[in-house]
Design an enzyme around this catalytic site. Structure first.
Site, PDB file in Angstrom:
ATOM      1  CE  LYS A   1      -4.487   0.782   0.135  1.00 43.13           C
ATOM      2  NZ  LYS A   1      -5.516  -0.174  -0.320  1.00 43.13           N
TER       3      LYS A   1
HETATM    4  N1  GLU Z   1      -7.083   0.064  -3.601  1.00 42.49           N
HETATM    5  C1  GLU Z   1      -7.816  -1.123  -3.954  1.00 42.49           C
HETATM    6  C2  GLU Z   1      -7.917  -2.032  -2.756  1.00 42.49           C
HETATM    7  O1  GLU Z   1      -7.832  -1.612  -1.629  1.00 42.49           O
HETATM    8  C3  GLU Z   1      -7.280  -1.794  -5.210  1.00 42.49           C
HETATM    9  C4  GLU Z   1      -5.861  -2.264  -5.144  1.00 42.49           C
HETATM   10  C5  GLU Z   1      -5.307  -2.778  -6.470  1.00 42.49           C
HETATM   11  O2  GLU Z   1      -6.045  -2.828  -7.441  1.00 42.49           O
HETATM   12  O3  GLU Z   1      -4.119  -3.102  -6.500  1.00 42.49           O
HETATM   13  O4  GLU Z   1      -8.174  -3.199  -2.899  1.00 42.49           O
END
Ligand code: GLU
Length: 416
Positions: A105
């Site tokens: 993240k």
């Molecule tokens: N931000 C989204 C999540 O929390 C998508 C993450 C992604 O597609 O890598 O799942």
């Protein structure tokens, strides 16, 4: 509100399941620790000529099942602890839906609502450059999250490509279709969530037609879910954003509400609804409650007042462990974040695969494959939930995910 911060919440959720799975101490310790943490401080030239410093993070929680994967959020309340928790949740999420990724993240402490487009672009390009050695198509693939969107992904792709000297679309997902994005990615989180809600309704014997739905948050996940679930015949009786919510017992038209939000900056004061607070929205008498905003919304002080039959977590981490207990005792069926919102990362995976092959799928193909992944994952989690009897769906999902990650760790062994 809970006294624990979000990282402590993530650790507590993990511990509950590590105990239940009887994980050996080495694996437990390994999965508790984020593998790599990067903090960057960087300057951005603002429109008035001043230079402002920003702090950003990128965390790799685990990479045993594949490259690190996860979004980037822009928000004033971003902190390293929050990004660590979100990265850990990405590891479990990718494992629940069984796509070959670990968890990552990123986040930048900023308020994009108070910045111009030019300032957001410069911030994005500088942050991307600062983390560019840390990301890459085989290492770590960012994506959108709270307050980031396809345009921002395009700038990340362009900045990374400029630094490398050639186009590398597969370094980031959630891009616009014109530059290697996937059909269906924008709605994927919502569509995946809808598939899990339909499965849950089926299991609980609840009809989706005329089901009353309340949605907290009107960003990408909340808005698209409102649209898709209304098409199934459900009544969206309340929605909200950070400024407050609106309520109409007869159902709101999601597209018209969005038009109002675009024009006025918020869903509140919508002519076809009554203003309510975010807290009131959570406590509404409804069938399906969808937290689609930030962490820590359903906590020990309001969990008892939740009246929905299903809580579908489109947001990451909206429910604290204390609230989980209360909802479980009340017989409320939770579709946990790592399952309910996994449609986003699943179509991100499809986008990455398409980019790697330079061979693109139709929207029908994408949606069909997403449906298969979501329904199969829901069934696996439900099977554990039914078999174990005394756990909620979150613990069931975590048991599936942590077992998969632990197996990967064991098979790869200890280096050197
Ligand atoms: N931000 C989204 C999540 O929390 C998508 C993450 C992604 O597609 O890598 O799942």
């Amino acid at each position: 509100m809970t006294e624990k911060n979000v990282w402590e919440v993530a650790l507590e959720q993990f511990e509950i399941v590590a105990e239940r799975l009887n994980l050996e101490p080495y694996i437990r310790e390994r999965l508790k620790r984020p593998k790599r943490i990067l903090t960057v401080n960087f300057p951005v030239r603002m429109d008035d000529g001043s230079i402002k410093f920003f702090e950003g993070y990128r965390v790799h929680h685990n990479v045993d099942r594949g490259p690190a994967k996860g979004g980037i959020r822009y928000h004033p309340s971003v902190s390293l602890d929050e990004v660590k928790a979100l990265a850990m949740w990405m590891t479990w999420k990718c494992a629940v839906v069984n796509i070959p990724y670990g968890g990552a993240k990123g986040g930048v402490v900023c308020d994009p609502h108070k910045m111009s487009i030019g300032e957001i672009e410069r911030l994005t390009r500088r942050y991307t450059t600062e983390i560019s050695f840390f990301i890459g198509p085989e290492k770590d693939i960012p994506a959108p999250d709270v307050n980031t969107n396809p345009q921002i992904m395009a700038w990340i792709m362009d900045t990374y490509s400029m630094n490398m000297g050639y186009s590398i679309p597969q370094v980031v997902t959630g891009k616009p279709i014109e530059i290697g994005g996937s059909e269906g990615r924008v709605e994927a989180t919502a569509r995946g969530c809808l598939f899990t809600i339909l499965k849950a309704c089926n299991y609980l014997g609840l009809a989706i037609k005329n089901a009353r739905v309340a949605i907290q948050g009107y960003g990408n996940a909340g808005y698209n879910l409102a649209k898709l679930i209304a098409r199934e015949g459900a009544k969206v009786i309340a929605v909200s954003d950070s400024k407050g919510g609106i309520y109409n017992e007869d159902g709101l038209n999601p597209e018209i509400v969005m038009k109002h939000k675009v024009e006025t900056g918020s869903v509140i004061d919508f002519p076809g609804g009554k203003n309510i607070t975010n807290e009131e929205l959570l406590k509404l008498n409804c069938d399906i409650l969808v937290p689609a905003a930030l962490e820590d919304q359903i906590h020990k002080d309001n969990a008892d007042k939740i009246r929905a039959k299903i809580v579908a977590e489109a947001a990451n981490g909206p429910t604290t462990p204390e609230a989980d207990e209360i909802l479980f005792r009340k017989g409320i069926f939770i579709i946990p974040d790592v399952l309910a919102n996994a449609g986003g990362v699943t179509v991100s995976y499809f986008e990455w695969v398409q980019d790697l092959q330079s061979f693109f799928w139709t929207e029908e193909d994408v949606n069909q494959k997403l449906k298969e992944v979501m329904e199969r994952s829901f069934d696996k989690v439900l099977e554990i939930f039914i078999k174990e009897k005394d756990i909620n769906m979150r613990t069931a999902a975590y048991m599936l995910a942590i077992d998969r990650v632990a197996r990967a760790v064991k098979l790869r062994g200890l280096y050197p």
